[in-house]
Write a protein that holds these residues in place. Structure first.
Motif, PDB file in Angstrom:
ATOM      1  N   ASP A  56       0.887  -1.089  -0.007  1.00  0.00           N
ATOM      2  CA  ASP A  56      -0.070   0.000  -0.242  1.00  0.00           C
ATOM      3  C   ASP A  56       0.971   1.038   0.155  1.00  0.00           C
ATOM      4  O   ASP A  56       1.764   1.357   0.923  1.00  0.00           O
ATOM      5  CB  ASP A  56      -0.887  -0.073   1.221  1.00  0.00           C
ATOM      6  CG  ASP A  56      -1.894   1.231   1.272  1.00  0.00           C
ATOM      7  OD1 ASP A  56      -1.851   2.007   0.467  1.00  0.00           O
ATOM      8  OD2 ASP A  56      -2.871   1.046   1.962  1.00  0.00           O
ATOM      9  N   GLU A  57       0.709   2.125  -0.860  1.00  0.00           N
ATOM     10  CA  GLU A  57       1.599   3.213  -1.184  1.00  0.00           C
ATOM     11  C   GLU A  57       1.437   4.303   0.043  1.00  0.00           C
ATOM     12  O   GLU A  57       2.182   5.017   0.410  1.00  0.00           O
ATOM     13  CB  GLU A  57       1.368   4.051  -2.220  1.00  0.00           C
ATOM     14  CG  GLU A  57       0.035   4.528  -2.611  1.00  0.00           C
ATOM     15  CD  GLU A  57      -0.242   5.409  -3.840  1.00  0.00           C
ATOM     16  OE1 GLU A  57       0.566   6.409  -4.079  1.00  0.00           O
ATOM     17  OE2 GLU A  57      -0.949   4.991  -4.714  1.00  0.00           O
ATOM     18  N   ARG A  58       0.105   4.092   1.118  1.00  0.00           N
ATOM     19  CA  ARG A  58       0.181   4.830   2.227  1.00  0.00           C
ATOM     20  C   ARG A  58       0.991   4.400   3.286  1.00  0.00           C
ATOM     21  O   ARG A  58       1.116   4.970   4.196  1.00  0.00           O
ATOM     22  CB  ARG A  58      -1.360   4.774   2.525  1.00  0.00           C
ATOM     23  CG  ARG A  58      -2.578   5.499   1.640  1.00  0.00           C
ATOM     24  CD  ARG A  58      -3.735   5.198   2.026  1.00  0.00           C
ATOM     25  NE  ARG A  58      -3.969   3.746   2.013  1.00  0.00           N
ATOM     26  CZ  ARG A  58      -5.349   3.258   2.223  1.00  0.00           C
ATOM     27  NH1 ARG A  58      -6.236   4.079   2.683  1.00  0.00           N
ATOM     28  NH2 ARG A  58      -5.515   1.961   2.204  1.00  0.00           N
ATOM     29  N   GLN A  59       1.603   3.121   3.196  1.00  0.00           N
ATOM     30  CA  GLN A  59       2.535   2.648   4.125  1.00  0.00           C
ATOM     31  C   GLN A  59       3.994   2.796   3.610  1.00  0.00           C
ATOM     32  O   GLN A  59       4.634   3.596   4.376  1.00  0.00           O
ATOM     33  CB  GLN A  59       2.468   1.076   4.281  1.00  0.00           C
ATOM     34  CG  GLN A  59       0.918   0.576   4.649  1.00  0.00           C
ATOM     35  CD  GLN A  59       0.781   0.764   6.263  1.00  0.00           C
ATOM     36  OE1 GLN A  59       1.844   0.740   6.801  1.00  0.00           O
ATOM     37  NE2 GLN A  59      -0.671   1.134   6.511  1.00  0.00           N
ATOM     38  N   PHE A  60       4.239   2.407   2.554  1.00  0.00           N
ATOM     39  CA  PHE A  60       5.490   2.677   1.916  1.00  0.00           C
ATOM     40  C   PHE A  60       5.516   2.716   0.345  1.00  0.00           C
ATOM     41  O   PHE A  60       4.802   1.525  -0.338  1.00  0.00           O
ATOM     42  CB  PHE A  60       6.499   1.897   2.363  1.00  0.00           C
ATOM     43  CG  PHE A  60       7.781   2.008   2.033  1.00  0.00           C
ATOM     44  CD1 PHE A  60       8.987   3.015   2.277  1.00  0.00           C
ATOM     45  CD2 PHE A  60       8.488   0.959   0.732  1.00  0.00           C
ATOM     46  CE1 PHE A  60       9.918   3.202   1.553  1.00  0.00           C
ATOM     47  CE2 PHE A  60       9.491   1.204   0.377  1.00  0.00           C
ATOM     48  CZ  PHE A  60      10.581   2.338   0.563  1.00  0.00           C
ATOM     49  N   VAL A  61       6.066   3.593  -0.510  1.00  0.00           N
ATOM     50  CA  VAL A  61       6.445   3.381  -1.788  1.00  0.00           C
ATOM     51  C   VAL A  61       7.968   3.897  -1.954  1.00  0.00           C
ATOM     52  O   VAL A  61       8.246   4.666  -1.336  1.00  0.00           O
ATOM     53  CB  VAL A  61       5.396   4.005  -2.620  1.00  0.00           C
ATOM     54  CG1 VAL A  61       5.528   5.587  -2.443  1.00  0.00           C
ATOM     55  CG2 VAL A  61       5.614   3.966  -4.098  1.00  0.00           C
ATOM     56  N   SER A  62       8.470   3.235  -2.818  1.00  0.00           N
ATOM     57  CA  SER A  62      10.093   3.500  -3.148  1.00  0.00           C
ATOM     58  C   SER A  62      10.115   4.982  -3.829  1.00  0.00           C
ATOM     59  O   SER A  62       9.062   5.212  -4.642  1.00  0.00           O
ATOM     60  CB  SER A  62      10.975   2.461  -3.714  1.00  0.00           C
ATOM     61  OG  SER A  62      12.026   2.718  -4.143  1.00  0.00           O
ATOM     62  N   ALA A  63      11.204   5.519  -3.561  1.00  0.00           N
ATOM     63  CA  ALA A  63      11.504   6.716  -4.263  1.00  0.00           C
ATOM     64  C   ALA A  63      11.769   6.650  -5.693  1.00  0.00           C
ATOM     65  O   ALA A  63      11.779   7.433  -6.542  1.00  0.00           O
ATOM     66  CB  ALA A  63      12.428   7.464  -3.541  1.00  0.00           C
ATOM     67  N   MET A  64      12.216   5.241  -6.124  1.00  0.00           N
ATOM     68  CA  MET A  64      12.503   4.816  -7.273  1.00  0.00           C
ATOM     69  C   MET A  64      11.680   4.091  -8.072  1.00  0.00           C
ATOM     70  O   MET A  64      10.936   2.906  -7.330  1.00  0.00           O
ATOM     71  CB  MET A  64      13.879   4.172  -7.326  1.00  0.00           C
ATOM     72  CG  MET A  64      15.115   5.144  -6.766  1.00  0.00           C
ATOM     73  SD  MET A  64      16.586   4.282  -6.511  1.00  0.00           S
ATOM     74  CE  MET A  64      16.112   3.193  -5.227  1.00  0.00           C
TER      75      MET A  64
END
Length: 459
Positions: A239-247
Motif C-alpha cells: 500500500d503506497e500509504r504505508q511505503f512506496v520507493s522513491a525509485m
C-alpha cells in the motif's frame, strides 16, 4: 452430451467419483468415453477401483513412520531454523488422501519455495489445505493447513519485464524469528508466482474451468480463494500509504515500486514494508518481522549513497535473552526518508542512539567519550531523524572540544587567552615589552597607563 446426461439423471458412478476426485478434467474424459461407448462402462469401473486401491496403498505407506536402515555412518542431520534457532524435525506431514474433495485447483504454477518446480496448486474442502501436487506423479508433495497460516502476502515481483506476483505463505513458527517449541514439527513457507493475466487452467471442485471472467486475473482469483478459506489472517498487499520507493520499477518505469533492494550478509533480496510488518524476500529462508516481534529499529553506516537498517527482533513470547539483531545493508539513500516515515508511523522504537551502540561509535571514531558521557536527551532523540542525530553529534563533539581547551595551562599565562599566535608574533616584534603582569591587576588601568606613557614620549 453424455456427461451432462449422466449428471442430469443423477447417476454418477461411485467408483469413478472416488478414483478421480482430484482430477476433474480426467474424470470428465472418462464420463465422455462412457457416453460414447456405454459397453465399456464395467471396464472403466474396474480401472477406477484399481486406481483407488493404489491411492489408498500409497497413502498408507506414506503415513508409516520412516525408519532408516542401520548404518555405520553418522546419523542424518536435522534441519535447523536459521539464525541460531533450535533444531526441529523435517516438514510436517500433509494431507495426501487421494479422495480429499478439491475446492479449487490451478495447473502449471511456478513455485520457488520450498521447491523450484511447477506444481498444481490445490485448495481442499473440509480439511482446508493449501497444497502442491506433482503434475507427473500426481502425488501431493507439500502443503499447509489453512488454520496454520499466519501471514499471506501478495507482492509484485521486482525487476521483471513482464508484471508478475509472488504469493508468500508463512505458517506459524516459520517467519525466521520465532522458532517452534521443542519437539514440534512445522510447515515450510510457500512462494509461488502467477502472471498478471487471466488464469488459463483453473478449475472448481466440479471440474469446471473458472477464471475467464472479463478483467479477473489469476492473482485476483487466487487471492479471493485464499481469503475465503483463511481463518487467522487475510492476504496483505503493498500500500503506497504505508511505503512506496522513491525509485520506480527498474524495467517498468511507469509503475511504482514497493520494495527496496538490500543485502543480508552476502545474500541479495528485497525489503517490503507492509501494513502487517517487514518482509525480506524472496530467497530462502524468508524473514518476516511482524510488529509484535520488532523490539527496535536503527540505522548504521549512514553514508552519502547508502545506509544499513538494523532490526532487533524478539520471538513471540520470548525474553530479552532471545533477541536477535538482523542487519540489512547497502540500502539506497534515496529511500531513507520513506523508511524513516514508515518506522515513525508504526511507533517502532529508534535505537540508533542506544547506549551500547553510541559507546561503540565513539570508540570506533577514536573519541575520548566514556559511556557516562554519552547520555543525551532520549525524548528529543526519538523525534529526530537519524541524519539530524548524526549532525547533532558532530556539533556536540565540537562544543566539547572547545570546553576542554584550557588556555591558561601554559606557564606564564594570565588565563585571558593571550597565548595565541598573535601574542607570539607581538613578542617577536617587541622584544623589550614588559612581562605580563599578574592576573589580579586591573587590565583597564594597565592599558590606559601604556597609552599615557606613549603620549609622554611623543611630546
Amino acid at each position: 452430451m453424455a456427461f451432462a446426461a449422466i449428471n442430469s439423471a443423477g447417476k454418477p458412478i461411485t467408483a469413478i467419483e472416488e478414483a478421480f476426485a482430484t482430477e476433474p478434467s480426467l474424470k470428465k474424459r472418462v464420463y465422455d468415453a462412457i457416453g460414447a461407448t456405454p459397453q465399456h462402462t464395467p471396464l472403466f469401473e474396474d480401472l477406477a477401483r484399481y486406481t483407488s486401491s493404489l491411492l489408498a496403498r500409497t497413502a498408507k505407506t506414506a503415513s508409516l513412520p520412516l525408519v532408516p536402515p542401520p548404518s555405520e555412518g553418522p546419523a542424518a542431520k536435522k534441519r535447523k531454523i536459521q539464525n541460531g534457532g533450535p533444531e526441529v524435525t523435517a516438514q510436517a506431514p500433509v494431507d495426501i488422501k487421494g479422495d480429499a474433495p478439491i475446492q479449487f485447483s490451478v495447473e502449471d504454477v511456478s513455485f520457488a519455495i520450498p521447491q523450484r518446480k511447477k506444481f498444481t496448486l490445490e485448495v481442499t474442502a473440509g480439511s482446508r489445505y493449501l497444497r502442491a501436487r506433482n503434475q507427473t506423479t500426481k502425488q501431493v508433495e507439500f502443503g499447509i493447513p489453512m488454520d496454520r497460516i499466519r501471514h499471506a502476502l501478495c507482492l509484485p515481483v521486482p525487476e521483471k519485464t513482464q508484471k508478475q506476483f509472488n504469493f508468500c505463505i508463512i505458517p506459524e513458527y516459520a517467519d525466521g524469528v520465532t522458532p517452534p517449541p521443542e519437539g514440534m514439527t512445522t510447515f515450510e513457507c510457500m512462494v509461488f508466482t502467477v502472471p498478471d493475466g487471466p488464469a488459463k487452467a483453473a478449475f472448481n471442485g466440479s471440474g469446471q474451468q473458472i477464471g475467464n471472467n472479463a478483467g479477473e486475473t489469476a492473482e485476483a482469483l487466487i487471492r479471493k480463494i485464499l481469503n475465503d478459506n483463511l481463518t487467522t489472517t487475510s492476504v496483505v498487499r503493498p500500500d503506497e500509504r504505508q511505503f512506496v520507493s522513491a525509485m520506480p520499477e527498474a524495467h517498468r518505469k511507469s509503475e511504482k515500486a514497493y520494495h527496496v533492494k538490500a543485502f543480508r550478509g552476502s545474500k541479495e533480496g528485497y525489503l517490503f514494508l507492509l501494513s502487517s510488518g517487514i518482509l525480506f524476500a524472496f530467497k530462502k529462508p524468508l524473514l518476516f518481522f511482524s510488529f509484535d516481534t520488532i523490539e527496535s529499529v536503527s540505522y548504521t553506516s549512514v553514508l552519502q549513497r547508502t545506509f544499513n537498517l538494523n532490526i532487533l527482533a524478539r520471538p513471540s513470547g520470548g525474553t530479552e535473552d532471545d533477541t536477535q539483531e538482523f542487519e540489512f545493508s547497502m540500502i539506497d539513500q534515496a529511500d531513507f526518508d520513506g523508511i524513516d516515515t514508515y518506522i515513525k508511523r508504526h511507533g517502532l522504537q529508534d535505537a540508533s542512539l542506544a547506549e551500547a551502540r553510541r559507546a561503540k561509535k565513539y570508540n570506533v571514531n577514536g573519541g575520548n567519550k566514556t559511556e557516562d558521557g554519552t547520555v543525551g536527551a532520549e525524548g528529543a532523540a526519538e523525534e529526530e531523524s537519524e541524519l539530524q542525530k548524526a549532525q547533532q553529534e558532530l556539533e556536540d563533539l565540537e562544543d566539547e572540544d572547545e570546553e576542554d581547551y584550557d588556555p591558561g595551562s601554559d606557564d606564564g599565562s594570565d588565563g585571558s587567552g593571550s597565548s595565541s599566535e598573535e601574542d607570539s608574533d607581538e613578542d617577536e616584534f617587541h622584544e623589550d615589552a614588559d612581562p605580563v603582569s599578574d592576573g589580579d591587576e586591573n587590565l583597564v588601568e594597565q592599558e590606559l597607563g601604556s597609552e599615557a606613557e606613549d603620549v609622554g614620549d611623543d611630546e
